[in-house]
Design a protein around this motif. Structure first.
Motif, PDB file in Angstrom:
ATOM      1  N   GLN A  24       0.801  -1.184  -0.129  1.00 61.89           N
ATOM      2  CA  GLN A  24       0.157   0.064  -0.016  1.00 61.89           C
ATOM      3  C   GLN A  24       0.915   1.283  -0.137  1.00 61.89           C
ATOM      4  N   VAL A  25       0.581   1.976  -1.058  1.00 60.32           N
ATOM      5  CA  VAL A  25       1.569   3.316  -0.948  1.00 60.32           C
ATOM      6  C   VAL A  25       1.002   4.518  -0.195  1.00 60.32           C
ATOM      7  N   ARG A  26       1.853   4.688   0.685  1.00 59.09           N
ATOM      8  CA  ARG A  26       1.559   5.932   1.681  1.00 59.09           C
ATOM      9  C   ARG A  26       2.177   7.156   1.445  1.00 59.09           C
ATOM     10  N   LEU A  27       1.490   8.229   1.452  1.00 56.23           N
ATOM     11  CA  LEU A  27       2.134   9.593   1.211  1.00 56.23           C
ATOM     12  C   LEU A  27       1.774  10.573   2.509  1.00 56.23           C
ATOM     13  N   VAL A  28       2.686  11.272   2.736  1.00 54.43           N
ATOM     14  CA  VAL A  28       2.546  12.267   3.953  1.00 54.43           C
ATOM     15  C   VAL A  28       3.225  13.288   3.354  1.00 54.43           C
ATOM     16  N   GLU A  29       2.298  14.625   3.502  1.00 55.51           N
ATOM     17  CA  GLU A  29       2.860  15.994   2.939  1.00 55.51           C
ATOM     18  C   GLU A  29       3.400  16.765   4.269  1.00 55.51           C
ATOM     19  N   SER A  30       4.102  17.713   4.130  1.00 55.70           N
ATOM     20  CA  SER A  30       4.546  18.666   5.127  1.00 55.70           C
ATOM     21  C   SER A  30       5.140  19.793   4.326  1.00 55.70           C
ATOM     22  N   GLY A  31       4.985  20.989   5.079  1.00 52.55           N
ATOM     23  CA  GLY A  31       5.716  22.134   4.815  1.00 52.55           C
ATOM     24  C   GLY A  31       4.828  23.564   4.292  1.00 52.55           C
ATOM     25  N   GLY A  32       3.364  23.112   4.459  1.00 58.47           N
ATOM     26  CA  GLY A  32       2.525  24.283   4.059  1.00 58.47           C
ATOM     27  C   GLY A  32       2.604  25.204   5.314  1.00 58.47           C
ATOM     28  N   TYR A  44      -3.450   7.220  -5.423  1.00 56.52           N
ATOM     29  CA  TYR A  44      -2.864   7.414  -4.250  1.00 56.52           C
ATOM     30  C   TYR A  44      -2.831   8.871  -3.778  1.00 56.52           C
ATOM     31  N   ARG A  45      -3.314   9.185  -2.565  1.00 56.20           N
ATOM     32  CA  ARG A  45      -3.163  10.602  -2.269  1.00 56.20           C
ATOM     33  C   ARG A  45      -2.733  10.743  -0.947  1.00 56.20           C
ATOM     34  N   GLY A  46      -2.030  11.980  -0.335  1.00 57.29           N
ATOM     35  CA  GLY A  46      -1.667  12.274   1.060  1.00 57.29           C
ATOM     36  C   GLY A  46      -2.765  13.004   1.586  1.00 57.29           C
ATOM     37  N   GLN A  47      -2.562  13.146   2.875  1.00 60.68           N
ATOM     38  CA  GLN A  47      -3.767  14.040   3.584  1.00 60.68           C
ATOM     39  C   GLN A  47      -3.844  15.446   3.301  1.00 60.68           C
ATOM     40  N   GLY A  48      -2.921  16.012   2.492  1.00 64.19           N
ATOM     41  CA  GLY A  48      -2.803  17.436   2.393  1.00 64.19           C
ATOM     42  C   GLY A  48      -2.258  18.098   3.300  1.00 64.19           C
ATOM     43  N   THR A  49      -1.926  19.476   2.797  1.00 65.96           N
ATOM     44  CA  THR A  49      -1.161  20.401   3.719  1.00 65.96           C
ATOM     45  C   THR A  49      -1.815  21.829   3.374  1.00 65.96           C
ATOM     46  N   GLN A  50      -1.989  22.682   4.109  1.00 65.72           N
ATOM     47  CA  GLN A  50      -2.820  23.785   3.665  1.00 65.72           C
ATOM     48  C   GLN A  50      -1.748  25.039   3.517  1.00 65.72           C
ATOM     49  N   VAL A  51      -1.979  25.751   2.450  1.00 63.45           N
ATOM     50  CA  VAL A  51      -1.278  27.013   1.995  1.00 63.45           C
ATOM     51  C   VAL A  51      -2.181  28.113   1.855  1.00 63.45           C
ATOM     52  N   THR A  52      -1.869  29.253   2.448  1.00 60.29           N
ATOM     53  CA  THR A  52      -2.272  30.233   2.697  1.00 60.29           C
ATOM     54  C   THR A  52      -1.434  31.635   2.113  1.00 60.29           C
TER      55      THR A  52
END
Length: 125
Positions: A1-9, A114-122
């Motif tokens: 299972q591919v797992r993706l984790v975003e960071s940096g927003g 497959y998609r990560g949980q997302g990170t907010q950019v404002t």
């Protein structure tokens, strides 16, 4: 299972920069399509950039010349360097992969499996 984790927003001012990271795991083959997409409130998901299996990169017209998509196979991480940010870049950003394809259009990135949980950019003006 591919797992993706975003960071940096986070928050930035117009004209500023941010770098997003996406740590990937759960796969053994890297020559498939990887990409970034975003979704602003009340708007449809939009493909931002895609890297194909041959490492060619395609950008959405709205970010071309401002965003840079790169990856580090040794670290199993992909990056989205966002420069000259604009208020219209405000959105939740997701990294995505699809192991079924080695080539895809940037417009197809929102449909990647497959998609990560997302990170907010404002971005403020």
């Amino acid at each position: 299972q591919v797992r993706l984790v975003e960071s940096g927003g986070g928050a930035a001012q117009s004209g500023g920069s941010l770098r997003l990271s996406c740590a990937m795991s759960g796969y053994t083959y890297t020559r498939f399509c990887m990409g970034w997409l975003r979704q602003a409130p009340g708007k449809e998901r939009e493909g931002v950039a895609v890297i194909n299996g041959d490492r060619s990169v395609q950008y959405a017209d709205s970010v071309k010349g401002r965003f840079i998509f790169s990856q580090d196979d040794a670290k199993n991480t992909m990056y989205l360097q966002m420069n000259n940010l604009k208020p219209e870049d405000t959105a939740k950003y997701y990294c995505a992969v699809d192991t079924a394809y080695t080539r895809a259009s940037v417009t197809f990135v929102p449909d990647f499996v497959y998609r990560g949980q997302g990170t907010q950019v404002t971005v403020s003006s």
